[in-house]
Design a protein around this motif. Sequence first.
Motif, PDB file in Angstrom:
ATOM      1  N   ASP A  68      97.461  57.130  53.749  1.00 21.16           N
ATOM      2  CA  ASP A  68      97.561  58.483  53.192  1.00 21.16           C
ATOM      3  C   ASP A  68      98.761  59.256  53.732  1.00 21.16           C
ATOM      4  O   ASP A  68      99.463  59.948  52.978  1.00 21.16           O
ATOM      5  CB  ASP A  68      96.274  59.259  53.460  1.00 21.16           C
ATOM      6  CG  ASP A  68      95.128  58.811  52.569  1.00 21.16           C
ATOM      7  OD1 ASP A  68      95.385  58.436  51.420  1.00 21.16           O
ATOM      8  OD2 ASP A  68      93.965  58.837  53.023  1.00 21.16           O
ATOM      9  N   SER A  86      94.088  62.561  51.133  1.00 23.56           N
ATOM     10  CA  SER A  86      92.940  62.887  51.966  1.00 23.56           C
ATOM     11  C   SER A  86      93.148  64.200  52.695  1.00 23.56           C
ATOM     12  O   SER A  86      94.282  64.595  53.001  1.00 23.56           O
ATOM     13  CB  SER A  86      92.663  61.782  52.985  1.00 23.56           C
ATOM     14  OG  SER A  86      93.672  61.755  53.975  1.00 23.56           O
ATOM     15  N   ASN A 141      85.745  64.232  48.163  1.00 20.95           N
ATOM     16  CA  ASN A 141      85.560  63.079  49.050  1.00 20.95           C
ATOM     17  C   ASN A 141      84.222  63.170  49.775  1.00 20.95           C
ATOM     18  O   ASN A 141      84.009  62.489  50.785  1.00 20.95           O
ATOM     19  CB  ASN A 141      86.716  62.959  50.049  1.00 20.95           C
ATOM     20  CG  ASN A 141      86.840  61.571  50.628  1.00 20.95           C
ATOM     21  OD1 ASN A 141      86.385  60.590  50.045  1.00 20.95           O
ATOM     22  ND2 ASN A 141      87.450  61.471  51.797  1.00 20.95           N
ATOM     23  N   THR A 232      89.534  65.773  48.297  1.00 19.71           N
ATOM     24  CA  THR A 232      90.625  64.845  47.978  1.00 19.71           C
ATOM     25  C   THR A 232      91.714  65.644  47.278  1.00 19.71           C
ATOM     26  O   THR A 232      91.677  65.831  46.059  1.00 19.71           O
ATOM     27  CB  THR A 232      90.145  63.702  47.061  1.00 19.71           C
ATOM     28  OG1 THR A 232      89.228  62.868  47.773  1.00 19.71           O
ATOM     29  CG2 THR A 232      91.310  62.838  46.588  1.00 19.71           C
TER      30      THR A 232
END
Length: 322
Positions: A68, A86, A141, A232
């Motif tokens: 990420d 993320s 997420n 997210t």
Amino acid sequence: MKTTFIAILAATTMLAGVAHAEEITFAHGANPGNPRFVAAEKWADLFSECSGGEHSVTVAPSATMGDDVEMLTSATAGVINVSANSQGAMSQIVPEIGLLGLPFLFQDLPTAWEVLDGEVGEMLDERAQEAGLKVLGFWDNGIRHVSHVSKTVPTPADLKGMKIRTPPDQMTVDIFESLGAAPAPLAFSELPTALQSGVFDGQENPLVNIHSSKIHEITPYITLTGHKYESTPVVAGLSWWSGLDDATKQCALDATAQAGEEQRQAVREASDSLIATMEEEGVTFAEADKAAYQQATQSVYDKYANKYPDLVEALRTAAKGQ
């Protein structure tokens, strides 16, 4: 002859249009079966259709373009165009986004979505743009839980000394340090190998991530701690974004919102249904003593309230729906 010439000219024009279609890359770290994976494919279809074929989207899943943090760096550098990333990695660029993960901040997913779709999301976008990224929207997420290789952890005392993997997110590290564990950050793509080799005793993630990456096969003891929420963020490199016309920008925003609505609901449905599925696959579940966990993590609130007093108070108020 005239008809043939016109047909050839039309075909040549169409091929030229295809040849000059801008190819963009949408990168993310999720595996097939994860709602983020499905939503990225949906985004690509929606954006290409909306832009009238002027943009061809290549989706790069499963961290094939790096972890990420690397994807965020690539987006700012123009190597990739968009990433479903993320919260932890983004907090290294926009520290305030880490506050969304304050322990036990959101009682459910719809509450978190409402907060992110309002002024809080706009503020985080402004800060991200200062760092070279444009936030197109926030996918989900999930609410996170702890999984362990050999036991459940219903009380904070059960975590004492536990070697636990966290994302590269200071908030998560702080939470588990306050609980007496020994946390360490690691890229998600490296997690299964690290668990299998004994580097960690366990990890924390939403159920949908645990299941889609088969981490439950390595850590079959899951405690429903619900200790924090993570979003997210879907981000675009600002240099690419700034070069788009208004209509194309709206296509990207609309694709993010539409694919995100489905992604959020998929995460919510998975959160409700996966317990039964995973139990059939051999997972042992336990409920956490939420009151004990909340009391043990109060020091985390104190730390961030001292650093960001106004924002922490605003978040707590918004999370309560006031």
